[in-house]
Design a protein around this motif. Structure first.
Motif, PDB file in Angstrom:
ATOM      1  N   ALA A 176       0.576  -1.344  -0.081  1.00  0.00           N
ATOM      2  CA  ALA A 176       0.114  -0.006  -0.062  1.00  0.00           C
ATOM      3  C   ALA A 176       1.039   1.235   0.018  1.00  0.00           C
ATOM      4  CB  ALA A 176      -0.974   0.021   1.045  1.00  0.00           C
ATOM      5  N   ALA A 177       0.262   2.404  -0.484  1.00  0.00           N
ATOM      6  CA  ALA A 177       1.036   3.694  -0.300  1.00  0.00           C
ATOM      7  C   ALA A 177       1.179   4.161   1.016  1.00  0.00           C
ATOM      8  CB  ALA A 177       0.193   4.705  -1.502  1.00  0.00           C
ATOM      9  N   ALA A 178       2.319   4.956   0.993  1.00  0.00           N
ATOM     10  CA  ALA A 178       2.652   5.540   2.653  1.00  0.00           C
ATOM     11  C   ALA A 178       1.669   6.704   2.574  1.00  0.00           C
ATOM     12  CB  ALA A 178       3.954   6.218   2.474  1.00  0.00           C
ATOM     13  N   PRO A 179       1.003   6.883   3.762  1.00  0.00           N
ATOM     14  CA  PRO A 179      -0.054   7.978   3.815  1.00  0.00           C
ATOM     15  C   PRO A 179       0.459   9.371   3.784  1.00  0.00           C
ATOM     16  CG  PRO A 179       0.065   6.487   5.914  1.00  0.00           C
ATOM     17  CD  PRO A 179       1.316   6.137   5.045  1.00  0.00           C
ATOM     18  N   ARG A 180       1.524   9.639   4.001  1.00  0.00           N
ATOM     19  CA  ARG A 180       2.082  11.107   3.813  1.00  0.00           C
ATOM     20  C   ARG A 180       2.387  11.173   2.187  1.00  0.00           C
ATOM     21  NH1 ARG A 180       5.633  12.987   9.050  1.00  0.00           N
ATOM     22  NH2 ARG A 180       3.941  12.686  10.600  1.00  0.00           N
TER      23      ARG A 180
END
Length: 223
Positions: free
Chosen positions: A86-90
């Motif tokens: 998954a993509a990193a949130p920031r």
């Protein structure tokens, strides 16, 4: 052997420091969630450590499923699966496998599938990535609809790929960019690169890097 790490926060497994080594076989690291300051990686080898994983599944981790960082660091994956990173949130992006800052990453008989933004990245001078019998499939676009690159070597890193399949990427199947970067590929197949929202869908991109290619097939690019 048979280690299961499920639902950790920050990092699933961290192996750090010169002289430190760890070996995992038949293990599972999944659903690592980011901490308040970032992270969410499945496996990290850092600061000169050595990590080897065989017959291991890295699934649904955040940011990167496997990260090798720092000169003298080595990370090896064999007969393993890396999926649904998954993509990193920031930053809103991620990578299945990432080596940087002079680390060495080696993958043999590995499937990397459904990563956000990048399947495999080699980043920075002194960094090396060695792929053999690896399939990098279905790399997803980032939150802005741009990158979904299968393989990227950049900023002076070196990447060697033998018997490698890159399929169903966005924007670029394989990219080598920046002066000092080196890409060597033998028996490489790049299939079905779909156009990003910027309208780019290139099989192999070379921009400032040095490449040595033999027996490369590119099919189904959509610009």
């Amino acid at each position: 052997t048979g280690l299961r790490v499920d639902g950790a926060q920050g990092t699933g497994v961290l192996v750090v420091g010169e002289g430190t080594s760890a070996t995992f076989d038949g293990s599972l690291v999944r659903r690592t969630a980011p901490s308040a300051t970032g992270g969410g990686q499945g496996l990290i080898a850092d600061d000169g450590a050595s990590l080897r994983a065989t017959a291991t599944i890295l699934s649904e981790n955040t940011g990167q499923s496997a990260l090798a960082r720092g000169a003298g660091t080595s990370l090896s994956l064999e007969g393993s699966i890396v999926r649904d990173t998954a993509a990193a949130p920031r930053r809103h992006n991620g990578a299945g496998l990432l080596a940087l800052e002079g680390a060495a990453l080696r993958a043999r008989g590995v499937v990397v599938e459904r990563s956000v933004s990048f399947g495999v990245i080699a980043h920075g001078a002194g960094t090396s990535v060695d792929l053999a019998g690896v399939a990098i499939r279905d790399t997803r676009r980032d939150a802005w609809g741009y990158e979904g690159r299968g393989v990227l070597a950049t900023f002076g890193a070196s990447l060697d790929a033998t018997g490698t399949l890159v399929s169903d990427s966005f924007e670029d199947g394989v990219a080598a960019t920046a002066e000092g970067t080196r890409l060597t590929a033998r028996d490489l197949m790049v299939l079905d690169v779909r156009a990003s929202d910027a309208g780019l869908g290139r099989g192999v991109l070379v921009d400032g890097a040095r490449v040595d290619l033999a027996r490369v097939a590119v099919w189904g690019c959509r610009c």
